[in-house]
Design an enzyme around this catalytic site. Structure first.
Site, short mmCIF file in Angstrom:
data_model
loop_
_atom_site.label_atom_id
_atom_site.label_comp_id
_atom_site.label_asym_id
_atom_site.label_seq_id
_atom_site.Cartn_x
_atom_site.Cartn_y
_atom_site.Cartn_z
N ARG A 14 0.83 -1.20 0.00
CA ARG A 14 0.00 0.00 0.00
C ARG A 14 0.87 1.26 0.00
O ARG A 14 0.52 2.26 -0.64
CB ARG A 14 -0.92 -0.03 1.22
CG ARG A 14 -2.00 1.05 1.21
CD ARG A 14 -2.90 0.91 2.43
NE ARG A 14 -3.87 1.99 2.51
CZ ARG A 14 -4.39 2.44 3.64
NH1 ARG A 14 -4.03 1.90 4.80
NH2 ARG A 14 -5.27 3.42 3.64
N HIS A 73 0.46 4.42 -2.55
CA HIS A 73 0.22 5.78 -2.07
C HIS A 73 1.38 6.70 -2.42
O HIS A 73 1.19 7.90 -2.59
CB HIS A 73 -0.03 5.76 -0.57
CG HIS A 73 -1.41 5.33 -0.19
ND1 HIS A 73 -2.23 6.06 0.66
CD2 HIS A 73 -2.14 4.25 -0.55
CE1 HIS A 73 -3.39 5.43 0.80
NE2 HIS A 73 -3.35 4.33 0.08
N VAL A 116 1.01 10.17 -5.55
CA VAL A 116 1.20 11.56 -5.12
C VAL A 116 2.59 12.03 -5.55
O VAL A 116 3.60 11.57 -5.02
CB VAL A 116 1.05 11.68 -3.59
CG1 VAL A 116 1.17 13.15 -3.17
CG2 VAL A 116 -0.28 11.10 -3.13
N ASP A 135 8.48 8.60 -5.72
CA ASP A 135 9.70 9.29 -5.28
C ASP A 135 9.95 9.16 -3.79
O ASP A 135 10.77 9.90 -3.23
CB ASP A 135 9.63 10.77 -5.66
CG ASP A 135 8.51 11.52 -4.95
OD1 ASP A 135 7.67 10.85 -4.29
OD2 ASP A 135 8.47 12.76 -5.03
N HIS A 164 -6.09 -5.58 -2.89
CA HIS A 164 -6.86 -5.81 -1.67
C HIS A 164 -7.01 -7.30 -1.37
O HIS A 164 -7.71 -7.67 -0.43
CB HIS A 164 -8.24 -5.16 -1.79
CG HIS A 164 -8.19 -3.66 -1.75
ND1 HIS A 164 -9.27 -2.86 -2.07
CD2 HIS A 164 -7.17 -2.81 -1.44
CE1 HIS A 164 -8.91 -1.59 -1.95
NE2 HIS A 164 -7.66 -1.54 -1.57
N ASP A 211 -10.74 -9.69 2.02
CA ASP A 211 -11.27 -10.85 1.30
C ASP A 211 -11.15 -12.06 2.23
O ASP A 211 -10.60 -11.95 3.33
CB ASP A 211 -10.59 -11.03 -0.07
CG ASP A 211 -9.29 -11.84 -0.03
OD1 ASP A 211 -8.77 -12.10 1.07
OD2 ASP A 211 -8.80 -12.20 -1.10
N THR A 229 -9.28 -14.57 2.30
CA THR A 229 -7.92 -15.09 2.53
C THR A 229 -6.94 -13.91 2.64
O THR A 229 -6.11 -13.71 1.76
CB THR A 229 -7.50 -16.03 1.38
OG1 THR A 229 -7.62 -15.30 0.13
CG2 THR A 229 -8.38 -17.25 1.33
#
Length: 310
Positions: free
Chosen positions: A75, A79, A83, A87, A202, A231, A233
């Site tokens: 994640r 993220h 944005v 970098d 996800h 989910d 699993t």
């Protein structure tokens, strides 16, 4: 542990089909924009030959302590790239940095990146960027949860800015519908199909109560900082996420909308039926995502600490 698509060294002989696809995607991107030209598989082959192995080892140690390290680092990479490009700006500390923005308050995995960076600095000081650590770590997160990895083009430099307002504007909200998701992904050069494929990240991890869709039975059970599996699993990389959505069990609105919208339903159902096909597509799309806004030359640096600029 799953096998990486490169059978021996990640840039040696005997690459499998996924590795070949990764190279094709990179070459295609290079033909479209010069910003990707610095990225290549095996970037650290001479300057820090065991760089990828060092990151993998740090990830494996972290997952022995907490299996949530895998979805956390995956994640972080997403993220970061959404944005100001890939970098490492999501890692920077500061009163108004990206990590202080509402969409990033529940991010985790920073300590894993710190550990990998410290290990790298001990062997190859000032060589491997924090942005590349995130890209390697995202691939390792998939492998260490049972998925098939891919060869990661590297050569990103770290940025020197991190602005909370930009994160608030560029990170998709869990309440978005397909139209809103498409618009946000299109701003990053990604298609609707790319969005559907990347949503499969996800497959691992959990969602906080605030992200659970309001009409879900799970919402009624929300208490404090409670979390719910995305989910059935949550610690295994597979396509069960899509099957969950097809069965009207999507945890977040941005998940369930993939099936509820007629435009995205066919591909969502295909991903639910064909795990290998989805995993192949995921490897292609995350390589594309990892090339967004890559910095080079005076626009970036290799940070000595991932939390602070040099």
């Amino acid at each position: 542990m799953a096998t990486r698509v490169a059978d021996s060294p990640p840039y040696g002989e005997g690459r499998s089909r996924l590795c070949w696809w990764a190279m094709v995607v990179v070459m295609a991107l290079q033909s479209q924009t010069g910003t990707v030209a610095a990225l290549r598989v095996g970037y650290y082959a001479l300057s820090c030959p065991n760089a990828e192995g060092i990151v993998m080892n740090a990830m494996a140690r972290a997952m022995q302590r907490d299996t949530g390290a895998a979805p956390g680092v995956l994640r972080l990479h997403f993220h970061d790239c959404f944005v100001d490009g890939c970098d490492g700006s999501v890692l920077l500390e500061g009163p108004n940095s990206e990590k202080t923005a509402a969409p990033n308050l529940n991010l985790r995995g920073f300590e894993v990146v710190d550990e990998a960076k410290a290990d790298l600095e001990a062997v190859c000081p000032g060589v491997v960027s924090c942005a590349d650590i995130l890209a390697f770590g995202a691939r390792d997160a998939v492998e260490l949860t049972g998925g098939v990895g891919w060869s990661v083009p590297a050569g990103r430099l770290d940025g020197r800015e991190s602005v909370a307002a930009r994160a608030s504007a560029d990170i998709p909200d869990p309440g978005f519908d397909v139209g809103q998701l498409n618009n946000m992904f299109a701003r990053k050069g990604l298609t609707q199909s790319d969005m559907i494929v990347l949503s499969g990240a996800h497959s691992i991890g959990r969602a906080h109560c605030v992200s659970v869709k309001s009409d879900s039975p799970l919402r009624a059970a929300c208490e404090g900082g409670r979390t719910f599996s995305l989910d059935p699993t949550p610690e295994r990389w597979d396509n069960a996420y899509y099957a969950n959505v097809v069965n009207q069990q999507g945890v977040m609105s941005s998940d369930q909308t993939l099936f509820d919208s007629s435009g995205t339903r066919p591909e969502t159902m295909l991903n639910a039926a064909l795990d290998t096909t989805w995993q192949l597509r995921f490897s292609q799309v995350i390589v594309r995502m990892g090339a967004i806004g890559v910095r080079s030359g005076p626009d970036g640096e290799v940070r000595r600490s991932c939390r602070f600029v040099n």
